[in-house]
Design a protein around this motif. Structure first.
Motif, PDB file in Angstrom:
ATOM      1  N   MET A 151     -14.078  -4.909  -3.039  1.00 33.45           N
ATOM      2  CA  MET A 151     -14.551  -6.191  -2.536  1.00 33.45           C
ATOM      3  C   MET A 151     -13.429  -6.924  -1.819  1.00 33.45           C
ATOM      4  O   MET A 151     -12.248  -6.738  -2.116  1.00 33.45           O
ATOM      5  CB  MET A 151     -15.056  -7.064  -3.685  1.00 33.45           C
ATOM      6  N   ALA A 152     -13.828  -7.793  -0.894  1.00 37.19           N
ATOM      7  CA  ALA A 152     -12.815  -8.520  -0.118  1.00 37.19           C
ATOM      8  C   ALA A 152     -13.338  -9.853   0.370  1.00 37.19           C
ATOM      9  O   ALA A 152     -14.549 -10.089   0.411  1.00 37.19           O
ATOM     10  CB  ALA A 152     -12.367  -7.682   1.070  1.00 37.19           C
ATOM     11  N   TRP A 153     -12.405 -10.718   0.723  1.00 41.89           N
ATOM     12  CA  TRP A 153     -12.701 -11.964   1.419  1.00 41.89           C
ATOM     13  C   TRP A 153     -12.051 -11.907   2.793  1.00 41.89           C
ATOM     14  O   TRP A 153     -10.891 -11.504   2.930  1.00 41.89           O
ATOM     15  CB  TRP A 153     -12.136 -13.161   0.654  1.00 41.89           C
ATOM     16  N   PHE A 154     -12.814 -12.327   3.778  1.00 41.80           N
ATOM     17  CA  PHE A 154     -12.318 -12.500   5.133  1.00 41.80           C
ATOM     18  C   PHE A 154     -12.628 -13.928   5.558  1.00 41.80           C
ATOM     19  O   PHE A 154     -13.428 -14.611   4.916  1.00 41.80           O
ATOM     20  CB  PHE A 154     -13.005 -11.516   6.092  1.00 41.80           C
ATOM     21  N   TYR A 207     -15.641 -18.548   5.426  1.00 42.11           N
ATOM     22  CA  TYR A 207     -15.169 -17.478   4.541  1.00 42.11           C
ATOM     23  C   TYR A 207     -16.320 -16.546   4.195  1.00 42.11           C
ATOM     24  O   TYR A 207     -17.399 -16.999   3.804  1.00 42.11           O
ATOM     25  CB  TYR A 207     -14.569 -18.084   3.273  1.00 42.11           C
ATOM     26  N   TYR A 208     -16.043 -15.243   4.322  1.00 41.76           N
ATOM     27  CA  TYR A 208     -17.046 -14.213   4.098  1.00 41.76           C
ATOM     28  C   TYR A 208     -16.649 -13.292   2.958  1.00 41.76           C
ATOM     29  O   TYR A 208     -15.486 -12.896   2.850  1.00 41.76           O
ATOM     30  CB  TYR A 208     -17.237 -13.368   5.354  1.00 41.76           C
ATOM     31  N   CYS A 209     -17.625 -12.925   2.190  1.00 36.26           N
ATOM     32  CA  CYS A 209     -17.490 -11.919   1.146  1.00 36.26           C
ATOM     33  C   CYS A 209     -17.913 -10.573   1.746  1.00 36.26           C
ATOM     34  O   CYS A 209     -18.886 -10.520   2.510  1.00 36.26           O
ATOM     35  CB  CYS A 209     -18.409 -12.317  -0.008  1.00 36.26           C
ATOM     36  N   ALA A 210     -17.191  -9.512   1.427  1.00 38.17           N
ATOM     37  CA  ALA A 210     -17.499  -8.192   1.974  1.00 38.17           C
ATOM     38  C   ALA A 210     -17.394  -7.130   0.892  1.00 38.17           C
ATOM     39  O   ALA A 210     -16.604  -7.263  -0.043  1.00 38.17           O
ATOM     40  CB  ALA A 210     -16.545  -7.862   3.118  1.00 38.17           C
ATOM     41  N   ALA A 211     -18.189  -6.064   1.046  1.00 39.30           N
ATOM     42  CA  ALA A 211     -18.225  -4.999   0.044  1.00 39.30           C
ATOM     43  C   ALA A 211     -18.210  -3.633   0.712  1.00 39.30           C
ATOM     44  O   ALA A 211     -18.819  -3.438   1.769  1.00 39.30           O
ATOM     45  CB  ALA A 211     -19.477  -5.130  -0.822  1.00 39.30           C
ATOM     46  N   ASN A 256     -20.871  -4.151   4.389  1.00 38.14           N
ATOM     47  CA  ASN A 256     -21.762  -5.143   3.784  1.00 38.14           C
ATOM     48  C   ASN A 256     -21.098  -6.519   3.764  1.00 38.14           C
ATOM     49  O   ASN A 256     -19.957  -6.645   3.289  1.00 38.14           O
ATOM     50  CB  ASN A 256     -22.116  -4.737   2.352  1.00 38.14           C
ATOM     51  N   TRP A 257     -21.831  -7.519   4.248  1.00 38.69           N
ATOM     52  CA  TRP A 257     -21.285  -8.869   4.407  1.00 38.69           C
ATOM     53  C   TRP A 257     -22.249  -9.938   3.926  1.00 38.69           C
ATOM     54  O   TRP A 257     -23.471  -9.777   4.022  1.00 38.69           O
ATOM     55  CB  TRP A 257     -20.970  -9.133   5.878  1.00 38.69           C
TER      56      TRP A 257
END
Length: 125
Positions: A33-36, A93-97, A114-115
């Motif tokens: 998982m990540a934040w952009f 801010y976006y969450c990504a998988a 996935n966003w």
């Protein structure tokens, strides 16, 4: 796969804010998982990432020491604790998988298929 961010808003410079990402539709614990974030007129940039099963964490130099990424695999939730906020942190801010990433590419938006829809963070006095 569904990712829903929350917690954005207006924050004072130097203040804190906590973002959350509720995940559903997939085996959350087995995904990296990540934040952009993306500011107006700029490209989407990496903020932080955390490996599946609560593994290693990675941060952009611009947020290192101020932001903390964490995950609760039992609640399928990703979090980003932001402290000492600066006006330049203003962005969506976006969450990504991703089911799998490699260290050399985990900071690239293209590594995540996935966003979420994003949540606005504005840092201003």
């Amino acid at each position: 796969v569904q990712l829903v961010e929350s917690g954005g808003g207006l924050a004072q410079p130097g203040g804190p804010l906590r973002l959350s990402c509720a995940a559903s539709g997939f085996n959350f614990r087995s995904y990296d998982m990540a934040w952009f974030r993306q500011a107006p007129g700029k490209e989407r940039e990496f903020v932080a990432a955390i490996r599946k099963y609560g593994g290693g964490t990675y941060y952009a130099d611009s947020v290192k020491g101020r932001f903390t990424i964490s995950r609760d695999n039992n609640k399928s939730t990703l979090s980003l604790q932001m402290t000492n906020l600066k006006p330049e942190d203003t962005a969506v801010y976006y969450c990504a998988a991703a089911s799998s990433t490699i260290t050399s590419t985990l900071g690239r938006a293209g590594a995540y298929p996935n966003w979420g829809q994003g949540t606005q963070v504005t840092v201003s006095s």
